[in-house]
Enzyme design. Structure first.
Site, PDB file in Angstrom:
ATOM      1  N   GLU A 140       0.759  -1.204   0.056  1.00 12.49           N
ATOM      2  CA  GLU A 140      -0.086   0.051   0.022  1.00 12.49           C
ATOM      3  C   GLU A 140       0.931   1.316  -0.157  1.00 12.49           C
ATOM      4  OE1 GLU A 140      -2.249   0.460   3.731  1.00 12.49           O
ATOM      5  OE2 GLU A 140      -2.735   2.524   3.022  1.00 12.49           O
ATOM      6  N   GLU A 149       5.667  14.231  -2.575  1.00 16.61           N
ATOM      7  CA  GLU A 149       6.489  13.368  -1.547  1.00 16.61           C
ATOM      8  C   GLU A 149       6.234  11.826  -2.054  1.00 16.61           C
ATOM      9  OE1 GLU A 149       5.688  14.380   2.341  1.00 16.61           O
ATOM     10  OE2 GLU A 149       3.663  13.446   2.331  1.00 16.61           O
ATOM     11  N   LYS A 187     -20.315  11.680  -9.081  1.00 16.38           N
ATOM     12  CA  LYS A 187     -19.341  12.489 -10.196  1.00 16.38           C
ATOM     13  C   LYS A 187     -18.113  11.585 -10.322  1.00 16.38           C
ATOM     14  CE  LYS A 187     -21.691  16.320 -11.054  1.00 16.38           C
ATOM     15  NZ  LYS A 187     -22.180  16.237 -12.338  1.00 16.38           N
ATOM     16  N   PRO A 190     -13.212  13.607 -10.384  1.00 19.00           N
ATOM     17  CA  PRO A 190     -11.879  13.422  -9.635  1.00 19.00           C
ATOM     18  C   PRO A 190     -11.083  12.448  -9.753  1.00 19.00           C
ATOM     19  CG  PRO A 190     -13.966  14.290  -8.429  1.00 19.00           C
ATOM     20  CD  PRO A 190     -14.525  13.815  -9.610  1.00 19.00           C
ATOM     21  N   GLY A 354      -1.018   6.511  27.217  1.00 17.66           N
ATOM     22  CA  GLY A 354      -0.823   7.870  26.684  1.00 17.66           C
ATOM     23  C   GLY A 354       0.480   8.442  27.219  1.00 17.66           C
ATOM     24  N   CYS A 381      -1.216   0.196  30.061  1.00 19.66           N
ATOM     25  CA  CYS A 381      -0.225   0.758  29.948  1.00 19.66           C
ATOM     26  C   CYS A 381      -0.062   2.129  30.918  1.00 19.66           C
ATOM     27  CB  CYS A 381       0.533   1.236  28.434  1.00 19.66           C
ATOM     28  SG  CYS A 381       2.164   1.560  28.460  1.00 19.66           S
ATOM     29  N   GLY A 383      -2.503   3.511  31.579  1.00 19.65           N
ATOM     30  CA  GLY A 383      -3.922   3.110  32.615  1.00 19.65           C
ATOM     31  C   GLY A 383      -3.300   2.159  33.702  1.00 19.65           C
ATOM     32  N   MET A 384      -2.363   1.492  33.691  1.00 19.27           N
ATOM     33  CA  MET A 384      -1.849   0.783  34.666  1.00 19.27           C
ATOM     34  C   MET A 384      -1.120   1.411  35.909  1.00 19.27           C
ATOM     35  SD  MET A 384       0.985  -2.636  35.129  1.00 19.27           S
ATOM     36  CE  MET A 384       2.310  -1.631  36.034  1.00 19.27           C
ATOM     37  N   GLN A 385      -0.251   2.652  34.988  1.00 19.66           N
ATOM     38  CA  GLN A 385       0.343   3.308  35.991  1.00 19.66           C
ATOM     39  C   GLN A 385      -0.523   4.049  36.865  1.00 19.66           C
ATOM     40  OE1 GLN A 385       3.270   5.152  33.097  1.00 19.66           O
ATOM     41  NE2 GLN A 385       4.208   3.466  32.671  1.00 19.66           N
ATOM     42  N   HIS A 507       0.512  -3.886  26.116  1.00 15.27           N
ATOM     43  CA  HIS A 507      -0.374  -3.560  25.055  1.00 15.27           C
ATOM     44  C   HIS A 507      -1.327  -4.516  24.374  1.00 15.27           C
ATOM     45  CE1 HIS A 507       0.196   0.828  24.898  1.00 15.27           C
ATOM     46  NE2 HIS A 507       1.298   0.456  25.318  1.00 15.27           N
ATOM     47  N   GLU A 509      -3.999  -4.956  23.372  1.00 13.65           N
ATOM     48  CA  GLU A 509      -4.875  -4.472  22.042  1.00 13.65           C
ATOM     49  C   GLU A 509      -4.117  -4.661  20.624  1.00 13.65           C
ATOM     50  OE1 GLU A 509      -3.578  -2.282  24.146  1.00 13.65           O
ATOM     51  OE2 GLU A 509      -2.906  -0.464  23.396  1.00 13.65           O
TER      52      GLU A 509
HETATM   53  N1  GLN Z   1       4.009   7.462  29.204  1.00 12.72           N
HETATM   54  C1  GLN Z   1       4.250   6.159  29.682  1.00 12.72           C
HETATM   55  C2  GLN Z   1       5.474   5.658  29.804  1.00 12.72           C
HETATM   56  O1  GLN Z   1       6.375   5.878  28.770  1.00 12.72           O
HETATM   57  C3  GLN Z   1       3.145   5.176  29.385  1.00 12.72           C
HETATM   58  C4  GLN Z   1       3.362   4.751  27.718  1.00 12.72           C
HETATM   59  C5  GLN Z   1       2.043   4.305  27.269  1.00 12.72           C
HETATM   60  O2  GLN Z   1       1.042   4.206  27.942  1.00 12.72           O
HETATM   61  N2  GLN Z   1       2.199   3.646  26.171  1.00 12.72           N
HETATM   62  O3  GLN Z   1       5.916   4.580  30.500  1.00 12.72           O
END
Ligand code: GLN
Length: 537
Positions: A140, A149, A187, A190, A354, A381, A383-385, A507, A509
């Protein structure tokens, strides 16, 4: 070896990645070994340094490569093995070419886009197919035809087609047919223009996939065929799917796209057996039960930022015959107005990963609410911390507890950097990335749902549970449900006496698939169903 190239025209976000992935599903079900890869024309070496607001989720592979989210579609729709070789960016191409120039590999020649950059791109196409012993390589090309580019990539595939010959190549162009309300018609202009752009470069598409929200009539097909220079049966209608992206392989099969591709590639495999896939789609479309899950994040308004998480909830929902209604909650709104307003009545709370402090306090409030109200919680992640910080503050009474990512001076750094990460100064590719094995604790919920005491999961983080606090947390009811096999880093926590409070440093997911829901997501959905007492739709 056979090669398919998927390009896109008119606008971005047409879902080329999904078309490539769905075609992969069909060809795999015809018994062919398919490999997918993505070329991204931007200059970042990988999307790992891009904000999810810019580019959606960063998808992590087993080998730790931080890649474009389309690779997530490839893994979910097919059984293709992906590694860092399967996502090539212009940044990587130029990095390699410049490294060769500095080493003197070009023997004094002037280094140019043609042939040096295009050679670099072509060598990747061959390498991926050969390494993975594929029957078909689907590549792809990111971006939209006409972008400056993207030109070296299009030039490279033009040359490549010439080298492998017409029986081994199939160009697919995904385009948009806009519907003009005032005129009451679709259309084609394009699309004509974007195909003209491709032909200017020397590429004539074999198949035109037309995204549309209206059916295409015969007249329109004839027009597209005439002006875009493709046979009429090669004009494929891709109407917006009604319920789920997983319908797409079935839509393309109805349009006979897989037969067409095989005809162009001179292949005669058996027809695709889509029975299992269709059953999965039916369960997504018409399940028996229904739950409400809050996803409390910071990139909530961005469609693609938590893509794999939403997909994993769909897979787990299908496995549990349940529609999962996701309520996207902005963590900053919880900070302003409290958790109850947004989380009351939810059957589950999920806090995703995050970076950066924005919204962190709101996520902590969400974790506290789920813990105290005994609502099933899944922390991934970050979410655990934040679950660990919350527990330290509100159960251990360490009111200043924090992660050093957000407060480097905290008196109680319950989440902190390990020595290895303290040395790191470069941002790109320097986290704890990819597969690491983890040992699960006998008697934990996690051990139960995985049905195994050793698992392997993908990672992307820098900060870790600080082992200095482990004993105190355990005393107060936290269960350390998993540790990394080698370093014994805390990877999974649970809370004793809570129906389902599971948070992991990795992760999950990235490992969930349509007919193979991930055990943690399935466990979470089942716990939420229990709380909701299995309400029927
Ligand atoms: N910011 C956190 C860390 O760097 C968690 C990272 C994440 O959630 N992917 O450990």
């Amino acid at each position: 070896m056979k090669y398919i190239f998927v390009t896109g025209g008119v606008v971005s976000s047409l879902g080329k990645g999904l078309v490539a992935a769905a075609l992969g599903t069909l060809l795999e079900n015809r018994g062919l070994k398919v490999v997918l890869q993505k070329f991204d024309p931007y200059l970042n070496v990988d999307p790992g340094t891009m904000s999810p607001f810019q580019h959606g989720e960063v998808y992590v592979l087993a080998d730790g490569a931080e890649t474009d989210l389309d690779l997530g579609h490839y893994e979910r729709f097919t059984s293709t093995d992906l590694s860092r070789r399967n996502n090539l960016t212009a940044g990587q191409v130029y990095e390699n070419v410049i490294a060769k120039e500095r080493r003197g590999d070009y023997l004094g020649k002037t280094v140019q886009v043609v042939p040096h950059v295009t050679d670099e791109i072509k060598s990747r196409i061959r390498e991926v197919g050969q390494n993975q012993n594929a029957d078909i390589v689907i590549t792809e090309i990111g971006g939209t035809t006409g972008d400056i580019e993207g030109l070296p990539f299009l030039e490279a595939i033009r040359q490549f087609a010439l080298e492998v010959g017409p029986d081994n190549i199939c160009f697919i162009h995904v385009t948009l047919l806009p519907y003009i309300k005032a005129a009451g018609e679709l259309k084609s202009k394009p699309s004509q223009q974007s195909v003209a752009k491709l032909r200017e470069i020397g590429i004539q598409p074999h198949i035109l996939v037309c995204r549309t929200d209206q059916p295409i009539d015969r007249e329109m097909r004839q027009k597209l065929s005439l002006f875009c220079n493709v046979p009429i049966e090669s004009v494929i209608e891709e109407q917006d799917v009604a319920h789920t992206i997983y319908e797409l392989p079935l839509v393309l099969q109805r349009e006979r796209m897989d037969s067409l591709v095989c005809k162009y590639l001179r292949l005669e495999p058996r027809p695709a057996d889509m029975t299992a896939w269709r059953l999965f789609v039916d369960r997504v479309i018409a399940p028996k039960y229904h739950i409400n899950v809050a996803v409390v994040g910071k990139y909530i308004e961005h469609q693609d930022a938590y893509k794999s998480i939403y997909e994993s909830l769909t897979h787990a929902g299908a496995a549990a015959d349940t529609r999962v209604d996701v309520h996207r909650v902005d963590a900053e709104d919880i900070e302003a107005e409290g958790a109850e307003k947004f989380l009351m009545g939810m059957d589950g709370v999920l806090v995703p990963g995050g970076f950066g402090i924005r919204g962190v306090e709101g996520k902590i409030l969400a974790a506290k609410y789920a813990r105290e109200m005994k609502i099933p919680y899944l922390g991934l992640c970050l979410g655990m911390q934040i679950a660990v910080v919350e527990f330290a503050r509100n159960v251990l009474g360490l009111t200043q507890a924090h992660s050093t990512e957000f407060n480097p001076q905290t008196s109680d750094p319950v989440i902190a950097l390990i020595e290895e990460q303290k040395q790191v100064t470069n941002k790109g590719g320097s986290m704890r990335l990819g597969n690491y094995p983890c040992l699960l604790t006998e008697g934990s919920l996690s051990r139960g749902v995985y049905g195994s005491d050793e698992i392997v999961e993908r990672h992307r983080h820098r900060f870790e549970f600080n082992p200095d606090y482990r004993a105190r947390m355990e005393e107060k009811g936290m269960l350390i449900a998993g540790v990394s096999r080698e370093e014994k880093l805390v990877e999974v926590i649970e809370i004793k006496g809570h129906p389902w409070y599971v948070a992991c440093q990795y992760h999950p997911e990235f490992l969930s698939k349509p007919n193979r829901a991930h055990p943690l997501f399935l466990g979470f959905v089942n716990a939420a169903l229990k709380l909701a007492e299995r309400p029927r739709i």
